[in-house]
Design an enzyme around this catalytic site. Structure first.
Site, PDB file in Angstrom:
ATOM      1  N   HIS A  18       2.980   4.947   8.704  1.00  0.00           N
ATOM      2  CA  HIS A  18       2.809   4.067   7.541  1.00  0.00           C
ATOM      3  C   HIS A  18       2.017   2.815   7.935  1.00  0.00           C
ATOM      4  CE1 HIS A  18       6.838   5.885   6.103  1.00  0.00           C
ATOM      5  NE2 HIS A  18       5.882   6.421   5.361  1.00  0.00           N
ATOM      6  N   LYS A  42      17.077   8.538  -4.397  1.00  0.00           N
ATOM      7  CA  LYS A  42      16.887   9.141  -3.073  1.00  0.00           C
ATOM      8  C   LYS A  42      18.015   8.796  -2.108  1.00  0.00           C
ATOM      9  CE  LYS A  42      11.858   9.645  -2.833  1.00  0.00           C
ATOM     10  NZ  LYS A  42      10.681   9.332  -2.014  1.00  0.00           N
ATOM     11  N   ARG A  91      -0.683  13.332   5.579  1.00  0.00           N
ATOM     12  CA  ARG A  91      -0.485  13.732   6.968  1.00  0.00           C
ATOM     13  C   ARG A  91      -1.029  15.123   7.223  1.00  0.00           C
ATOM     14  NH1 ARG A  91       5.736  12.721   6.627  1.00  0.00           N
ATOM     15  NH2 ARG A  91       5.154  14.005   4.889  1.00  0.00           N
ATOM     16  N   SER A 129       9.489   9.584   7.672  1.00  0.00           N
ATOM     17  CA  SER A 129      10.726   8.797   7.686  1.00  0.00           C
ATOM     18  C   SER A 129      11.948   9.692   7.817  1.00  0.00           C
ATOM     19  CB  SER A 129      10.842   7.962   6.408  1.00  0.00           C
ATOM     20  OG  SER A 129       9.841   6.989   6.360  1.00  0.00           O
TER      21      SER A 129
END
Length: 160
Positions: A18, A42, A91, A129
């Site tokens: 990030h 989440k 990514r 993450s």
């Protein structure tokens, strides 16, 4: 013409991948607002305030980066804060389908904000993450994936 960007995400926690995207965006835009979404659905590991503090510490060296929290639609936050570009990180090819759908939805919500995709440096492409949280949860070393301040916070959170 001044062009400002928003880099939205949950950032639970902010990774070096990030941070790499924020650095790359800072070279392209006059201002980059790292907008940390509340994302209560989440069930993040860190509270919104904790994620903001961790991101601010990790991003201190990035000139032009501003960290803030938000709730609601990203495009509404962008318009309200005069941010013309949404930055999203890719990514791998697998990220593209979801990110493309998100960009298309945002474009349908407003034509005032454009989406730009950036890729991280190759050595950060495997970091997420959720993987960092998983490794930290079981006592693994996450130092090469996150800022030292974030690694400390993960150790404290998991009691390692």
């Amino acid at each position: 013409m001044s062009v400002s960007a928003i880099y939205p995400g949950t950032f639970d926690p902010l990774t070096l991948g990030h941070a790499d995207i924020v650095h790359r965006a800072s070279l392209l835009f006059d201002k980059v607002v790292v907008a940390i979404a509340a994302s209560p659905g989440k069930k993040p590991l860190f509270t919104l305030d904790e994620r903001i503090l961790l991101a601010r510490e990790a991003l201190k060296p990035v000139s032009g980066a501003i960290v803030t929290g938000y709730d609601g639609l990203t495009v509404n936050f962008a318009r309200k804060n005069d941010l013309q570009v949404i930055v999203r990180g890719l990514r791998a090819v697998s990220d593209f389908e979801y990110e493309s759908q998100l960009a298309t939805m945002n474009r349908n919500l407003t034509d005032e904000v454009e989406t730009v995709f950036l890729t991280p440096t190759e050595n950060f492409a495997c970091i997420s993450s959720s993987l960092v949280r998983e490794v930290a949860k079981f006592g693994g070393d996450v130092e090469k994936f996150v800022h030292p301040h974030v690694a400390d916070a993960l150790r404290i959170k998991f009691g390692n």
